[in-house]
Scaffold this motif. Structure first.
Motif, short mmCIF file in Angstrom:
data_model
loop_
_atom_site.label_atom_id
_atom_site.label_comp_id
_atom_site.label_asym_id
_atom_site.label_seq_id
_atom_site.Cartn_x
_atom_site.Cartn_y
_atom_site.Cartn_z
N ILE A 96 1.09 -1.12 0.01
CA ILE A 96 0.04 -0.01 0.04
C ILE A 96 0.77 1.22 0.16
CG2 ILE A 96 -0.17 0.02 2.48
CD1 ILE A 96 -3.01 1.09 2.15
N ARG A 97 0.42 2.36 -0.57
CA ARG A 97 1.03 3.57 -0.50
C ARG A 97 0.17 4.57 -0.43
NH1 ARG A 97 3.82 4.19 -6.87
NH2 ARG A 97 1.89 3.81 -8.07
N VAL A 98 0.59 5.91 -0.07
CA VAL A 98 -0.29 7.23 -0.16
C VAL A 98 0.22 8.05 -0.86
CG1 VAL A 98 -0.48 9.08 1.51
CG2 VAL A 98 -0.12 7.04 2.58
N TYR A 99 -0.79 8.85 -1.40
CA TYR A 99 -0.49 9.63 -2.50
C TYR A 99 -1.37 11.18 -2.16
CZ TYR A 99 -5.18 8.87 -4.37
OH TYR A 99 -6.69 8.93 -4.58
N THR A 100 -0.72 11.98 -2.84
CA THR A 100 -1.11 13.58 -2.57
C THR A 100 -1.48 14.00 -4.06
OG1 THR A 100 1.01 14.54 -2.63
CG2 THR A 100 0.07 14.11 -0.49
N ILE A 101 -2.17 15.07 -4.06
CA ILE A 101 -2.48 15.61 -5.44
C ILE A 101 -2.17 17.09 -5.59
CG2 ILE A 101 -4.45 16.24 -7.31
CD1 ILE A 101 -5.81 13.98 -5.99
N ASN A 102 -1.31 17.30 -6.61
CA ASN A 102 -0.60 18.68 -6.58
C ASN A 102 -0.84 19.18 -8.12
OD1 ASN A 102 0.72 21.18 -6.70
ND2 ASN A 102 2.79 20.15 -6.26
N LYS A 103 -1.70 20.20 -8.44
CA LYS A 103 -1.96 20.43 -9.72
C LYS A 103 -2.55 19.15 -10.92
CE LYS A 103 1.46 24.13 -9.84
NZ LYS A 103 2.72 24.64 -10.59
N ASN A 104 -3.52 18.55 -10.13
CA ASN A 104 -4.21 17.42 -10.74
C ASN A 104 -3.34 16.39 -10.93
OD1 ASN A 104 -6.59 18.84 -10.65
ND2 ASN A 104 -5.94 20.02 -12.61
N LYS A 105 -2.33 16.36 -10.42
CA LYS A 105 -1.08 15.21 -10.34
C LYS A 105 -1.03 14.30 -9.25
CE LYS A 105 3.30 14.00 -12.42
NZ LYS A 105 4.78 14.58 -12.95
N LYS A 106 -1.09 13.17 -9.28
CA LYS A 106 -0.91 12.18 -8.08
C LYS A 106 0.70 12.15 -7.92
CE LYS A 106 -5.08 9.33 -8.19
NZ LYS A 106 -5.29 7.93 -8.56
N ILE A 107 1.10 12.36 -6.72
CA ILE A 107 2.50 12.03 -6.05
C ILE A 107 2.41 11.11 -5.20
CG2 ILE A 107 4.29 13.50 -5.00
CD1 ILE A 107 3.39 15.97 -6.08
N PHE A 108 3.04 10.17 -5.29
CA PHE A 108 3.21 8.87 -4.59
C PHE A 108 4.15 8.80 -3.78
CE2 PHE A 108 0.43 7.54 -8.15
CZ PHE A 108 -0.72 7.06 -7.62
N GLY A 109 3.96 8.24 -2.69
CA GLY A 109 4.96 7.92 -1.57
C GLY A 109 5.60 6.62 -1.98
N PRO A 110 6.44 5.90 -1.12
CA PRO A 110 7.11 4.82 -1.39
C PRO A 110 6.05 3.53 -1.02
CG PRO A 110 7.86 5.64 0.72
CD PRO A 110 7.25 6.49 0.12
N TRP A 111 6.15 2.47 -1.76
CA TRP A 111 5.20 1.28 -1.37
C TRP A 111 5.75 0.65 -0.13
CZ3 TRP A 111 0.92 0.11 -3.82
CH2 TRP A 111 0.80 0.51 -5.32
N LYS A 112 4.60 0.38 0.77
CA LYS A 112 5.08 -0.38 2.12
C LYS A 112 4.18 -1.75 2.18
CE LYS A 112 6.03 -0.58 6.36
NZ LYS A 112 7.42 -0.31 6.98
N LYS A 113 5.17 -2.71 2.46
CA LYS A 113 4.45 -4.25 2.16
C LYS A 113 3.65 -4.50 3.64
CE LYS A 113 8.08 -6.03 -0.66
NZ LYS A 113 9.38 -6.96 -0.79
N ILE A 114 2.84 -5.16 3.44
CA ILE A 114 1.93 -5.54 4.73
C ILE A 114 2.00 -7.20 4.89
CG2 ILE A 114 -0.35 -5.45 5.69
CD1 ILE A 114 -1.10 -3.14 4.08
N SER A 115 2.60 -7.40 6.23
CA SER A 115 2.55 -8.81 6.51
C SER A 115 1.06 -9.58 6.75
CB SER A 115 3.41 -8.95 7.85
OG SER A 115 4.57 -8.37 7.77
N LEU A 116 0.99 -10.44 6.32
CA LEU A 116 -0.38 -11.19 6.42
C LEU A 116 -0.39 -11.98 7.86
CD1 LEU A 116 -0.78 -13.25 3.08
CD2 LEU A 116 -1.18 -10.88 3.47
N LEU A 117 -1.48 -11.25 8.54
CA LEU A 117 -1.67 -11.81 9.84
C LEU A 117 -2.24 -13.20 9.92
CD1 LEU A 117 -3.17 -8.83 11.73
CD2 LEU A 117 -0.83 -9.15 11.52
#
Length: 642
Positions: A621-642
């Motif tokens: 999963i990764r977070v993104y912000t929007i700047n001038k109608n363009k998505k700016i993504f952060g780095p991917w983060k892996k999730i461990s399966l519980l």
């Protein structure tokens, strides 16, 4: 503590698993292909051939016998499972009420959940090769005799409460064909238990388990009405009499409910090997011939007895009490085993070195003064002394056990620094308005201050760990966690009746346990450590998550929980400054051709994902912000399966 939200969706899952697809006559619905399960996990490529004739069901091949013939369960009288089959799947032969005989091969290793649930079994022989047995698998209409391994492992579903984790509620006779394991004590509820002849550690005498040399009582069968400990036995494990089943309504209860208990002259010691206690019924008749019990054994024996039986025993010469003083009964070794006085102030005499389990019962007591020699206070020693509000500590006290001062009236709790070992729930439900924690206390034990009423709660920097339940069910206006705290345990602040504007989790905190702030209404949560680990439902009631100026750099705080074999739920929280999150699920570590790809908006909530039949291995999963109608993504983060 019960988790309402978890139990709600689990109930839906149970109904689905048990009843399957519902076919309505007026609607043409294509049924899903039946896939058997073992321990609630799909079995793929099951290669079993069935033959059914004249009431006899024969299963042969490789894999796991399943419920393919459940439609004929009323007609099944004999079951033959051929060699080569590894196990019996979940619900395979449940509700088969006309079974006369069962043949199980030596190749069998697993018996699934509810495998024979609510069936009628005349007798059953499980080979010693069986290593795992599912919960409720042998819970049948009537008790039956069984030959079974003694060293199997119980397997249960996560949604089962502790009191539901049993293979059966009782057998007639148990004969073990592999070594007896005390860890399975609660699974051997029966009229009698017989160990294998060459068991290296244990031996049966008239259906009761002793050590190999016969000197230690290990387990009395749960259905025994007249307990007579054999002559020559010198040690009695408390767990031999008090091995627990639990019920949702009553808490801890013992399986054993005898009418009489006989302890011979040879018994010298009662051994404490359990944490929870219950009293036998007041109607139990005790015959105690031994005069050799030490003070600790007298204390432990009193724990098992009802109040009336305890009083009778302590007044007998066999108890070896030395002194009765102002309502106190003290053993020769200095253990206060009972106080029933009515004084407002209790000053412990110098002879007392330990206050025993549940020793003091008084609704008059307001002040407790410890003597200089007291070293330990037993579990529930002052539990329920609801007017006790003052304690004068000493400098030699080293140990305070579970619930020692729970349900008292300490408005101010000042923890002594001399104690090296604290039990759990020591000051639970005192409704304390002031708590003073010494610098030497590095961990706040589980449930220590549950139910407190401290207006402005401060956890000092000297504390490294906040234990499970430690500040749950409280009423606080503010919570301040100082930098220095490293871990916040499960349900640590669960269920508090308050609304807090802001809580700051400092950089030092590396882990927040499941349900830690669940049901505590926090409008804003600021997390300083962006690599923190967050447990399931830990932040359920948080309104807004603040992770810093640039949220796209960081992984949004989520949990992942299983909702069966193919469904997962991912929770996420509104992150200050973020626009949304992107989720990918894949079978490959490089995430090429993801099987699930979803974008979610920046709102507190959750998303459910359905995986392919073969499951999946990787999720990120990764977070993104929007700047001038363009998505700016952060780095991917892996999730461990519980």
């Amino acid at each position: 503590m019960k988790y309402f939200f978890k139990r709600a969706y689990i109930l839906v899952l149970i109904i689905t698993l048990v009843f399957g697809t519902i076919n309505i006559a007026s609607v043409n619905v294509k049924a899903d292909k039946y896939v058997p399960a073992l321990y609630a996990k799909d079995i793929n490529n099951n290669d079993i051939k069935y033959t059914f004739k004249d009431g006899t069901l024969i299963a042969e091949g490789k894999g796991y016998a399943d419920k393919s013939y459940s439609c004929r369960k009323k007609d099944i009288k004999k079951i033959v499972i051929k060699k080569g089959i590894k196990g019996i799947a979940d619900y395979a032969f449940s509700e088969c009420k006309n079974i006369k005989s069962i043949s199980i091969p030596s190749s069998l290793t697993d018996i699934g959940f509810c495998a024979f649930y609510n069936s009628n079994l005349p007798t059953l022989t499980l080979p010693k090769t069986v290593r795992r047995i599912g919960a409720w698998s042998l819970t049948t209409n009537k008790p039956f005799s069984i030959t079974m391994p003694g060293d199997f492992k119980l397997v249960w579903n996560d949604y089962l409460e502790e009191y539901e984790r049993y293979i059966s509620y009782g057998f007639k006779k148990i004969k073990l064909n592999s070594p007896y394991k005390p860890e399975n004590k609660t699974q051997f509820a029966s009229d009698s238990i017989y160990t294998m002849k060459n068991d290296p550690k244990y031996k049966s005498y008239k259906g009761t388990i002793y050590s190999k040399n016969g000197k230690t009582l290990v387990q009395v069968p749960a259905h025994t009405k007249h307990v007579k400990i054999r002559k020559g036995c010198t040690r009695v494990l408390e767990s031999s009499l008090l091995y627990f089943g639990t019920t949702e309504e009553d808490g801890n209860v013992t399986f054993l409910n005898p009418k009489t208990v006989y302890i011979p002259k040879t018994v010298k010691k009662i051994v404490n090997d359990i944490k929870e206690y219950v009293n036998f019924d007041s109607k139990v008749k005790w015959t105690i011939k031994t005069k050799k019990l030490n003070g600790r054994s007298i204390e432990l024996l009193c724990n098992i007895m009802s109040n009336s039986q305890r009083k009778k025993f302590l007044n007998s010469p066999n108890s070896r009490t030395i002194k009765k003083y102002n309502g106190m009964i003290i053993t020769r070794s200095g253990i206060l085993v009972r106080y029933t006085g009515k004084r407002k102030t209790l000053k412990l005499p110098s002879i007392v070195k330990r206050v025993g389990f549940n020793a003091v019962s008084s609704n008059k007591l307001k002040k407790l003064v410890l003597n200089k020699e007291l070293k330990s206070i037993g579990a529930a020693a002052f539990n329920g002394c609801n007017h006790l509000k003052t304690i004068v500590w000493n400098k030699k006290l080293k140990k305070v056990e579970d619930d020692a001062f729970s349900d008292c009236d300490f408005k101010t709790v000042k923890i002594t620094s001399s104690v090296r070992k604290w039990g759990s729930y020591v000051f639970a439900y005192n409704k304390s308005t002031k708590i003073i924690i010494p610098k030497k206390m590095k961990k706040i034990p589980a449930g220590m201050f549950i139910g407190n009423r401290v207006k402005n709660l401060v956890i000092p920097k000297t504390v490294h760990e906040i234990g499970n339940d430690s500040f749950a069910d409280a009423k606080n206006k503010t919570i301040t966690i100082k930098n220095g705290v490293r871990e916040i345990g499960r349900v640590a602040f669960f269920g508090g009746d308050y609304t807090i504007k802001k809580v700051v989790i400092p950089k030092s905190v590396k882990k927040i346990g499941g349900y830690a702030f669940n049901m505590s209404a926090i409008k804003k949560l600021i997390i300083k450590n962006t690599s923190i680990k967050i447990g399931e439902n830990a932040l359920y009631s948080v309104g807004l998550m603040d992770v810093g100026k640039d949220p796209a750099k960081y992984f949004t705080y989520t949990y992942l929980s299983s909702m069966g074999t193919r469904f997962y739920q991912i929770a996420f929280f509104k992150v200050k400054g973020a626009s949304g999150m992107e989720i990918e699920v894949s079978q490959k570590p490089n995430y090429s051709n993801p099987v699930v790809k979803k974008t979610v908006t920046n709102e507190t909530g959750y998303v459910e994902i359905e995986t392919p039949e073969e499951g999946f291995k990787y999720l990120r999963i990764r977070v993104y912000t929007i700047n001038k109608n363009k998505k700016i993504f952060g780095p991917w983060k892996k999730i461990s399966l519980l």
